[in-house]
Design a protein around this motif. Structure first.
Motif, mmCIF file in Angstrom:
data_model
loop_
_atom_site.group_PDB
_atom_site.id
_atom_site.type_symbol
_atom_site.label_atom_id
_atom_site.label_comp_id
_atom_site.label_asym_id
_atom_site.label_seq_id
_atom_site.Cartn_x
_atom_site.Cartn_y
_atom_site.Cartn_z
ATOM 1 N N ALA A 234 0.829 -1.205 0.000
ATOM 2 C CA ALA A 234 0.000 0.000 0.000
ATOM 3 C C ALA A 234 0.864 1.256 0.000
ATOM 4 N N ALA A 235 1.952 1.221 0.772
ATOM 5 C CA ALA A 235 2.863 2.373 0.819
ATOM 6 C C ALA A 235 3.491 2.612 -0.548
ATOM 7 N N LYS A 236 3.855 1.549 -1.221
ATOM 8 C CA LYS A 236 4.453 1.694 -2.553
ATOM 9 C C LYS A 236 3.430 2.224 -3.560
ATOM 10 N N ARG A 237 2.192 1.758 -3.444
ATOM 11 C CA ARG A 237 1.161 2.259 -4.360
ATOM 12 C C ARG A 237 0.946 3.758 -4.166
ATOM 13 N N ARG A 238 0.897 4.170 -2.902
ATOM 14 C CA ARG A 238 0.688 5.595 -2.621
ATOM 15 C C ARG A 238 1.872 6.439 -3.084
ATOM 16 N N GLY A 239 3.059 5.854 -3.005
ATOM 17 C CA GLY A 239 4.263 6.604 -3.356
ATOM 18 C C GLY A 239 4.590 6.601 -4.835
ATOM 19 N N THR A 240 3.866 5.818 -5.622
ATOM 20 C CA THR A 240 4.146 5.709 -7.054
ATOM 21 C C THR A 240 3.357 6.747 -7.843
ATOM 22 N N ARG A 241 4.057 7.500 -8.660
ATOM 23 C CA ARG A 241 3.433 8.501 -9.521
ATOM 24 C C ARG A 241 3.929 8.292 -10.950
ATOM 25 N N LYS A 242 2.975 8.026 -11.828
ATOM 26 C CA LYS A 242 3.305 7.773 -13.235
ATOM 27 C C LYS A 242 4.304 6.629 -13.383
ATOM 28 N N GLY A 243 4.094 5.609 -12.575
ATOM 29 C CA GLY A 243 4.914 4.408 -12.673
ATOM 30 C C GLY A 243 6.274 4.496 -12.001
ATOM 31 N N PHE A 244 6.536 5.586 -11.245
ATOM 32 C CA PHE A 244 7.851 5.770 -10.622
ATOM 33 C C PHE A 244 7.690 6.309 -9.202
ATOM 34 N N ASP B 126 9.036 8.702 -6.871
ATOM 35 C CA ASP B 126 9.917 9.868 -6.918
ATOM 36 C C ASP B 126 10.430 10.223 -5.524
ATOM 37 N N TYR B 127 11.069 11.381 -5.435
ATOM 38 C CA TYR B 127 11.688 11.827 -4.180
ATOM 39 C C TYR B 127 10.697 11.784 -3.020
ATOM 40 N N HIS B 128 9.559 12.455 -3.184
ATOM 41 C CA HIS B 128 8.580 12.524 -2.098
ATOM 42 C C HIS B 128 7.948 11.162 -1.837
ATOM 43 N N GLY B 129 7.732 10.395 -2.907
ATOM 44 C CA GLY B 129 7.168 9.065 -2.731
ATOM 45 C C GLY B 129 8.091 8.160 -1.947
ATOM 46 N N CYS B 130 9.390 8.249 -2.242
ATOM 47 C CA CYS B 130 10.363 7.405 -1.537
ATOM 48 C C CYS B 130 10.432 7.771 -0.055
ATOM 49 N N VAL B 131 10.365 9.067 0.239
ATOM 50 C CA VAL B 131 10.355 9.507 1.641
ATOM 51 C C VAL B 131 9.154 8.903 2.370
ATOM 52 N N ALA B 132 7.975 8.974 1.713
ATOM 53 C CA ALA B 132 6.758 8.449 2.328
ATOM 54 C C ALA B 132 6.837 6.937 2.528
ATOM 55 N N VAL B 133 7.336 6.220 1.522
ATOM 56 C CA VAL B 133 7.458 4.767 1.631
ATOM 57 C C VAL B 133 8.407 4.392 2.773
ATOM 58 N N CYS B 134 9.551 5.060 2.835
ATOM 59 C CA CYS B 134 10.531 4.754 3.892
ATOM 60 C C CYS B 134 9.977 5.066 5.273
ATOM 61 N N ASN B 135 9.200 6.123 5.386
ATOM 62 C CA ASN B 135 8.582 6.443 6.676
ATOM 63 C C ASN B 135 7.644 5.321 7.125
ATOM 64 N N GLU B 136 6.910 4.751 6.179
ATOM 65 C CA GLU B 136 6.024 3.639 6.522
ATOM 66 C C GLU B 136 6.831 2.389 6.880
ATOM 67 N N LEU B 137 7.909 2.145 6.149
ATOM 68 C CA LEU B 137 8.767 0.995 6.477
ATOM 69 C C LEU B 137 9.342 1.129 7.889
ATOM 70 N N ILE B 138 9.743 2.324 8.240
ATOM 71 C CA ILE B 138 10.285 2.556 9.578
ATOM 72 C C ILE B 138 9.213 2.342 10.639
ATOM 73 N N ALA B 139 7.987 2.778 10.356
ATOM 74 C CA ALA B 139 6.883 2.560 11.305
ATOM 75 C C ALA B 139 6.634 1.069 11.510
ATOM 76 N N ILE B 140 6.722 0.302 10.434
ATOM 77 C CA ILE B 140 6.556 -1.154 10.538
ATOM 78 C C ILE B 140 7.671 -1.749 11.377
ATOM 79 N N LEU B 141 8.884 -1.275 11.157
ATOM 80 C CA LEU B 141 10.026 -1.783 11.927
ATOM 81 C C LEU B 141 9.909 -1.438 13.409
ATOM 82 N N GLU B 142 9.380 -0.268 13.701
ATOM 83 C CA GLU B 142 9.183 0.101 15.104
ATOM 84 C C GLU B 142 8.202 -0.857 15.774
ATOM 85 N N ASP B 143 7.166 -1.239 15.047
ATOM 86 C CA ASP B 143 6.222 -2.228 15.585
ATOM 87 C C ASP B 143 6.911 -3.568 15.801
#
Length: 426
Positions: A21-31, A33-50
């Motif tokens: 879901a994080a990757k879908r939200r972060g993907t724009r026009k099939g890529f 990008d900078y902001h998408g990667c930040v958002a995806v990594c933030n979600e990955l970190i939240a998962i790791l904290e759990d």
């Protein structure tokens, strides 16, 4: 929760969906990008904290599985996303932390420990790590301490596979240190300290191994050995201080732990004067003050700094010490720094400071050719006003308006500034 339980499978399925879901939200026009990667990594970190919290409940196998899954996804992101913000590196740090907690939470030789260890060997071969093999070493290094005499050969086989693959690449040798660090962790866990020491001594050429050797020597109070290992490394390289700073810092730590104040002071002074590491200025000051030598050493130290240190660093020290006369002398030579130190200097030398400010404002105005630069000029005029130069501010504004009548944007900015300053005077 065991790996074969429905609870485990359901929990892992939920994690996979969060990642997707994080990757879908972060993907724009099939890529991604900078902001998408930040958002995806933030979600990955939240998962790791759990997952890190799960280790506190004893769910270490689950925590390992989550961390390994996210490491695989980090490798995928590294090859397909804009990670200019460094989110993947930050996420890897969280992965390593969870892996450490998961491995520390199981008993060596237990079924849980064996599961994590053997699963890490399988996970390290994931195709996502092709081209990002350092991620595979992250995984193996974290779990190598769980190896036993019965299964360690499987680890060595995995390492040999990695080495064979990477050695085929021309000029590829970076992985050799990672390989030795993983082997050392396994040897330490299985064969004990003496075998580990022997392995260290035959692989001391690798920085990571040398660092461990120094730490071991410090733990045993063998300061001469630690110093020798550190100095040998420093003396064997001609690389710049940027690349050797960690070894100098470690050497200073050795002198701290051995309580050798003389060597601390000598090293701090050397690094300050010759390497321009201003971090050591307050350290040196404290050491000399404790000895009652600061007042006598301070004048000669300033002379050495003036002769050897870049002017901007030297001026920073003068500012902290309140050496306004010397600071003014430096500003006369390097007037571009006036707006860094103008507020401090204007208290003791208002006329001289205002004159330097005006010269810089005139110079900047002459070079300004767009509104951004006009705003910068006005910003410096505002600083001059804040320094107490009320009487000269109005004159410089009118002077610039008269000198550059064909710059309407500049005149507009200057008029706006004049109005704001007039309100401040009331």
């Amino acid at each position: 929760m065991t790996p074969k339980s429905e609870e485990f499978k359901t929990a892992m399925s939920a994690v996979r969906e969060r990642i997707a879901a994080a990757k879908r939200r972060g993907t724009r026009k099939g890529f991604i990008d900078y902001h998408g990667c930040v958002a995806v990594c933030n979600e990955l970190i939240a998962i790791l904290e759990d997952a890190g919290t799960a280790t506190q409940r004893g769910n270490c196998q689950y925590a390992y599985s989550v961390a390994a899954l996210i490491l695989v996804n980090c490798a995928k992101l590294a090859g397909s996303a804009d990670d200019s913000a460094g989110g993947i590196t930050e996420t890897r740090g969280y992965v390593m932390d969870v892996l450490k907690k998961a491995c520390a939470g199981v008993e060596h030789g237990s079924a849980e420990g064996d599961f994590i260890f053997l699963q890490s060997l399988k996970d390290s071969r994931n195709k996502a790590f092709d081209g990002w093999d350092e991620f595979a070493y992250d995984l193996l290094l974290s779990t190598a301490g769980l190896a036993t005499a019965k299964n360690v050969t499987k680890l060595y086989a995995a390492l040999d596979e990695l080495d064979a693959k990477l050695s085929r690449k021309e000029y590829s040798s970076w992985h050799l240190e990672s390989d030795r660090l993983v082997r050392l962790a396994a040897i330490t866990a299985i064969d004990g300290e003496q075998a580990a020491e022997e392995f260290i001594s035959t692989n001391i050429q690798y920085d990571g191994i040398r660092s461990i050797a120094i730490r071991n020597a410090l733990d045993k109070g063998n300061f001469n050995r630690a110093e020798s290992l550190c100095r040998d490394k420093i003396n064997s390289t001609d690389r710049s201080y940027h690349w050797t700073r960690e070894w100098y810092d470690m050497l200073f730590e050795i002198y701290e732990k051995s309580e050798d104040k003389k060597q601390q002071a000598q090293l701090a002074q050397d690094l300050l004067i010759n390497k321009h590491d201003t971090k050591y200025y307050p350290i040196l000051k404290q050491l000399l003050t404790e000895k009652g030598l600061w007042e006598t050493e301070y004048p000669s130290l300033l002379v050495k700094l003036a002769q050897n240190m870049p002017y901007n660093m030297y001026m920073g020290i003068l500012s902290k010490e309140g050496e306004t006369q010397r600071l003014l002398e430096q500003l006369i030579t390097h007037p571009s720094e006036v707006f860094t130190y103008g507020k401090q200097l204007s208290r003791d030398f208002p006329a001289e400071t205002y004159a330097l400010c005006l010269d810089e404002i005139r110079k900047q105005a002459a070079e300004a050719d767009n509104r951004i630069k006009y705003k910068q000029v006005c910003g410096n005029i505002k600083k001059l006003f804040d320094y107490g130069g009320n009487n000269v501010v109005s004159r410089i504004i009118e002077e610039l308006k008269a000198k550059y009548p064909r710059r309407p944007a500049m005149i507009e900015e200057l008029d706006w500034l004049a109005v704001r300053l007039a309100k401040k005077r009331k």
